[in-house]
Design a protein around this motif. Structure first.
Motif, mmCIF file in Angstrom:
data_model
loop_
_atom_site.group_PDB
_atom_site.id
_atom_site.type_symbol
_atom_site.label_atom_id
_atom_site.label_comp_id
_atom_site.label_asym_id
_atom_site.label_seq_id
_atom_site.Cartn_x
_atom_site.Cartn_y
_atom_site.Cartn_z
ATOM 1 N N GLY A 60 0.678 -1.224 -0.112
ATOM 2 C CA GLY A 60 0.572 0.449 -0.162
ATOM 3 C C GLY A 60 0.757 1.572 -0.191
ATOM 4 N N SER A 61 2.047 1.525 0.641
ATOM 5 C CA SER A 61 3.024 2.351 0.820
ATOM 6 C C SER A 61 3.588 2.258 -0.663
ATOM 7 C CB SER A 61 4.013 1.747 1.680
ATOM 8 O OG SER A 61 3.746 2.219 2.891
ATOM 9 N N LEU A 62 3.977 1.458 -1.422
ATOM 10 C CA LEU A 62 4.441 1.897 -2.750
ATOM 11 C C LEU A 62 3.757 2.323 -3.776
ATOM 12 C CD1 LEU A 62 6.244 -1.200 -2.786
ATOM 13 C CD2 LEU A 62 7.951 1.226 -3.057
ATOM 14 N N LEU A 63 2.281 2.036 -3.437
ATOM 15 C CA LEU A 63 0.828 2.004 -4.629
ATOM 16 C C LEU A 63 0.672 3.457 -4.587
ATOM 17 C CD1 LEU A 63 -1.810 -0.950 -4.326
ATOM 18 C CD2 LEU A 63 -0.008 -0.633 -5.572
ATOM 19 N N THR A 64 0.814 4.024 -3.205
ATOM 20 C CA THR A 64 0.629 5.803 -2.959
ATOM 21 C C THR A 64 1.809 6.410 -3.897
ATOM 22 O OG1 THR A 64 1.395 5.774 -1.183
ATOM 23 C CG2 THR A 64 -1.019 5.233 -1.837
ATOM 24 N N ARG A 65 2.882 5.574 -4.202
ATOM 25 C CA ARG A 65 3.785 6.857 -5.391
ATOM 26 C C ARG A 65 4.463 6.561 -5.498
ATOM 27 N NH1 ARG A 65 5.531 9.736 -0.345
ATOM 28 N NH2 ARG A 65 5.626 11.467 -2.077
ATOM 29 N N PHE A 66 3.219 5.415 -6.586
ATOM 30 C CA PHE A 66 3.939 5.133 -7.584
ATOM 31 C C PHE A 66 3.651 6.072 -9.209
ATOM 32 C CE2 PHE A 66 2.945 -0.014 -8.426
ATOM 33 C CZ PHE A 66 4.141 -0.172 -7.723
ATOM 34 N N PRO A 67 2.481 6.893 -8.867
ATOM 35 C CA PRO A 67 2.099 7.397 -10.142
ATOM 36 C C PRO A 67 4.294 9.137 -10.034
ATOM 37 C CG PRO A 67 0.525 8.050 -8.958
ATOM 38 C CD PRO A 67 1.937 6.794 -8.318
ATOM 39 N N GLU A 68 4.251 9.071 -8.815
ATOM 40 C CA GLU A 68 5.315 9.826 -8.635
ATOM 41 C C GLU A 68 6.923 8.737 -8.881
ATOM 42 O OE1 GLU A 68 5.334 12.799 -5.247
ATOM 43 O OE2 GLU A 68 3.475 10.961 -4.490
ATOM 44 N N ILE A 69 6.864 7.973 -8.645
ATOM 45 C CA ILE A 69 7.659 6.953 -9.232
ATOM 46 C C ILE A 69 7.899 7.012 -10.727
ATOM 47 C CG2 ILE A 69 9.014 4.846 -9.264
ATOM 48 C CD1 ILE A 69 7.545 4.250 -6.364
ATOM 49 N N ALA A 70 6.858 6.933 -10.910
ATOM 50 C CA ALA A 70 6.863 6.983 -13.119
ATOM 51 C C ALA A 70 7.425 8.228 -13.372
ATOM 52 C CB ALA A 70 5.291 6.441 -13.306
ATOM 53 N N ASP A 71 6.615 8.797 -12.448
ATOM 54 C CA ASP A 71 6.827 10.214 -13.377
ATOM 55 C C ASP A 71 8.592 11.049 -12.738
ATOM 56 O OD1 ASP A 71 4.899 10.969 -13.151
ATOM 57 O OD2 ASP A 71 4.074 12.215 -12.252
ATOM 58 N N ARG A 72 9.295 10.341 -12.204
ATOM 59 C CA ARG A 72 10.998 10.787 -11.638
ATOM 60 C C ARG A 72 11.726 9.943 -12.765
ATOM 61 N NH1 ARG A 72 12.330 7.890 -6.044
ATOM 62 N NH2 ARG A 72 12.382 6.289 -8.036
ATOM 63 N N VAL A 73 11.216 8.881 -13.238
ATOM 64 C CA VAL A 73 11.874 8.319 -14.337
ATOM 65 C C VAL A 73 11.389 8.089 -15.632
ATOM 66 C CG1 VAL A 73 13.422 6.236 -13.070
ATOM 67 C CG2 VAL A 73 10.763 6.224 -14.167
ATOM 68 N N SER A 74 10.250 9.526 -16.043
ATOM 69 C CA SER A 74 9.893 9.498 -16.929
ATOM 70 C C SER A 74 9.076 8.610 -17.732
ATOM 71 C CB SER A 74 11.211 10.382 -18.132
ATOM 72 O OG SER A 74 11.526 11.554 -17.195
ATOM 73 N N ALA A 75 8.718 7.848 -16.944
ATOM 74 C CA ALA A 75 8.050 6.636 -18.327
ATOM 75 C C ALA A 75 7.016 6.847 -18.021
ATOM 76 C CB ALA A 75 7.218 5.567 -16.999
ATOM 77 N N SER A 76 6.693 6.471 -19.483
ATOM 78 C CA SER A 76 5.437 6.616 -20.506
ATOM 79 C C SER A 76 4.424 5.314 -19.416
ATOM 80 C CB SER A 76 5.523 6.160 -21.843
ATOM 81 O OG SER A 76 5.840 4.650 -22.406
ATOM 82 N N GLU A 77 3.369 5.208 -20.128
ATOM 83 C CA GLU A 77 2.526 4.600 -19.484
ATOM 84 C C GLU A 77 2.515 2.695 -20.669
ATOM 85 O OE1 GLU A 77 1.139 7.153 -21.413
ATOM 86 O OE2 GLU A 77 -0.388 7.996 -19.634
ATOM 87 N N THR A 78 3.079 2.858 -21.231
ATOM 88 C CA THR A 78 3.393 1.567 -21.765
ATOM 89 C C THR A 78 5.249 1.345 -20.963
ATOM 90 O OG1 THR A 78 2.999 1.653 -23.772
ATOM 91 C CG2 THR A 78 4.691 0.322 -23.860
ATOM 92 N N GLU A 79 5.901 1.813 -21.036
ATOM 93 C CA GLU A 79 7.180 1.395 -20.331
ATOM 94 C C GLU A 79 6.925 1.196 -18.525
ATOM 95 O OE1 GLU A 79 10.062 4.406 -22.192
ATOM 96 O OE2 GLU A 79 8.838 5.331 -20.638
ATOM 97 N N PHE A 80 5.766 1.352 -17.616
ATOM 98 C CA PHE A 80 5.943 1.647 -17.017
ATOM 99 C C PHE A 80 4.879 0.325 -16.777
ATOM 100 C CE2 PHE A 80 2.381 2.301 -12.860
ATOM 101 C CZ PHE A 80 3.425 2.502 -11.985
ATOM 102 N N GLY A 81 4.136 -0.150 -18.077
ATOM 103 C CA GLY A 81 3.369 -1.229 -17.846
ATOM 104 C C GLY A 81 4.469 -2.831 -17.936
ATOM 105 N N MET A 82 5.694 -1.776 -18.346
ATOM 106 C CA MET A 82 6.702 -3.109 -18.510
ATOM 107 C C MET A 82 7.110 -3.302 -17.191
ATOM 108 S SD MET A 82 6.667 -4.820 -21.368
ATOM 109 C CE MET A 82 8.238 -4.837 -21.571
ATOM 110 N N VAL A 83 7.621 -2.252 -16.367
ATOM 111 C CA VAL A 83 8.662 -3.007 -15.141
ATOM 112 C C VAL A 83 7.485 -3.771 -14.270
ATOM 113 C CG1 VAL A 83 9.600 -0.214 -15.466
ATOM 114 C CG2 VAL A 83 7.805 0.064 -13.820
ATOM 115 N N LEU A 84 5.796 -3.269 -14.580
ATOM 116 C CA LEU A 84 5.484 -3.793 -13.627
ATOM 117 C C LEU A 84 5.383 -4.899 -13.795
ATOM 118 C CD1 LEU A 84 1.494 -1.101 -13.501
ATOM 119 C CD2 LEU A 84 4.187 -1.625 -11.121
ATOM 120 N N PHE A 85 5.611 -5.640 -14.847
ATOM 121 C CA PHE A 85 5.613 -6.529 -16.012
ATOM 122 C C PHE A 85 6.767 -7.311 -15.156
ATOM 123 C CE2 PHE A 85 7.571 -9.202 -19.260
ATOM 124 C CZ PHE A 85 6.531 -10.169 -19.446
#
Length: 403
Positions: A32-57
């Motif tokens: 739960g702690s990680l979930l709330t910060r996922f948007p900021e984590i994705a923005d910090r590494v400049s991940a697109s939706e597809t790239e964010f999907g790949m790291v979750l993969f």
């Protein structure tokens, strides 16, 4: 009313449910702690939706591997020791995810985090099954409600942290340190009181299993069980991991509003799991399964329409909450069906828990890629569309799996 401490089978007492509950609490709180910060984590590494999907993969791949090797770990050191080891590793890797400075590093950290999460998921459920079998009480609804409540509580704190602009690494570091202290404290208090790896009552009493009978039984049960677990992942994975991004990018919500989306999904899980045992006793598992599927379908369909129509973010949050309410009973019911296989055929509890966990994580492996690709091509409304499709499959399979 006092606490019932009457010894059960193998010297267990009903208060021993607190020991596996601590593991469920740690797992849910870290996630739960990680979930709330996922948007900021994705923005910090400049991940697109597809790239964010790949790291979750990558995280889902790790989870599948962890769920497959978990029975070996449980056999080597016992369910409780395996639960402790996996939980400590999970806490340490969560800090690595929070610190990851680049997309590739984030993917590697999530892969290892998934490995520990997958192992932790299996062994903590197996340990809960062992306590359940030994004490003669019903625990799975309680255990999964503990997980969901911890996720919601940690998510609430994460929402506050996001609103106050607390650095992600600081927030996750404090959560991981708290998880480590809790696990070590419970381990010291429960030392010598928990069944480490001895055969459970079913395995001890039934003797060598009839291999042909087991194969016939599993051939009929596992396809339906597997479909329900796979489909449930297509509801829970987007509901927990993508709804924050949906609110942030699809509705231009503020960080604290986007962070609350997975928290509300988890709150729905909590409510339905707290009443699950009573509902099953009153109406039966198949009826509860039908309610679960229809509720998810209705909520996700409303969310899809609201997203396409450009409606209010608050309607989307309401749809996320109700979807969580419908999703709550699914995995407790599936692990309960796996527990029944363990008792009926003398299969080790860790193995049946591994079956459910591995099948659900196969869905989690594909869900991020499917959601990421569809949202890139067709828009963020596809998050709710995928959840709707998963809910339809749950409705078709879950009542049969638990009947």
């Amino acid at each position: 009313m006092g606490v019932d401490v009457t010894p059960g089978v193998g010297g267990q007492t009903s208060r021993d449910w607190l020991v596996p509950a601590s593991a469920f609490a740690v797992n849910g709180a870290l996630y739960g702690s990680l979930l709330t910060r996922f948007p900021e984590i994705a923005d910090r590494v400049s991940a697109s939706e597809t790239e964010f999907g790949m790291v979750l993969f990558a995280s889902a791949i790790g989870g599948l591997l962890g769920s497959l090797v978990a029975p070996l770990l449980a056999r080597a050191v016992g369910e409780w020791a395996a639960t402790l080891l996996a939980g400590v590793g999970y806490a340490l890797l969560a800090v690595g995810v929070a610190w990851a400075p680049r997309l590739a590093v984030l993917g590697g950290a999530l892969l290892l985090l998934g490995l520990l999460d997958g192992a932790h998921d299996v062994v903590m459920n197996a340990f809960a099954v062992r306590i359940q079998q030994a004490s003669g009480s019903t625990l799975m609804g309680r255990m999964h409600a503990t997980w969901s409540l911890s996720l919601a509580g940690a998510g609430g704190l994460g929402t506050v942290a996001a609103g106050l602009r607390v650095p992600v690494a600081v927030h996750i570091g404090v959560a991981a340190a708290t998880a480590l202290v809790l696990q070590l404290a419970v381990a010291l208090r429960s030392r010598g009181r928990t069944p480490a790896g001895a055969p459970g009552p079913a395995a001890a009493s039934t003797g060598p299993p009839r291999q042909r009978g087991i194969r016939v039984r599993l051939r009929h049960v596992l396809p339906v069980l597997g479909l329900a677990a796979l489909a449930a992942s297509y509801v829970e994975s987007p509901g927990q991991e993508w709804t924050g991004l949906l609110l942030s990018r699809g509705f231009d919500a503020a960080p604290q509003v986007a962070a609350v989306a997975p928290v509300l999904f988890a709150a729905g899980l909590v409510v339905s799991r707290l009443v699950l045992d009573a509902a099953v006793r009153r109406s039966g598992p198949a009826t509860v399964a039908v309610f679960s599927g229809t509720t998810m379908i209705a909520a996700a369909a409303v969310g899809f329409v609201v997203t396409l129509a450009g409606g209010s973010a608050w309607w989307a949050l309401a749809a996320v909450t109700v979807a969580g309410l419908g999703a709550g009973p699914v995995f407790p019911l599936l692990f309960g069906a796996a527990d029944h296989l363990s008792i009926r055929h003398g299969i080790p509890a860790a193995r049946t828990a591994s079956i459910v966990s591995a099948l659900s994580r196969m869905g989690a492996i594909s869900a991020p890629v499917v959601v990421g690709s569809l949202t890139d091509a067709l828009g963020l409304g596809m998050i709710f569309a995928v959840m709707t499709a998963g809910a339809v499959l749950v409705l078709l399979a879950l009542p049969r799996a638990v009947r």
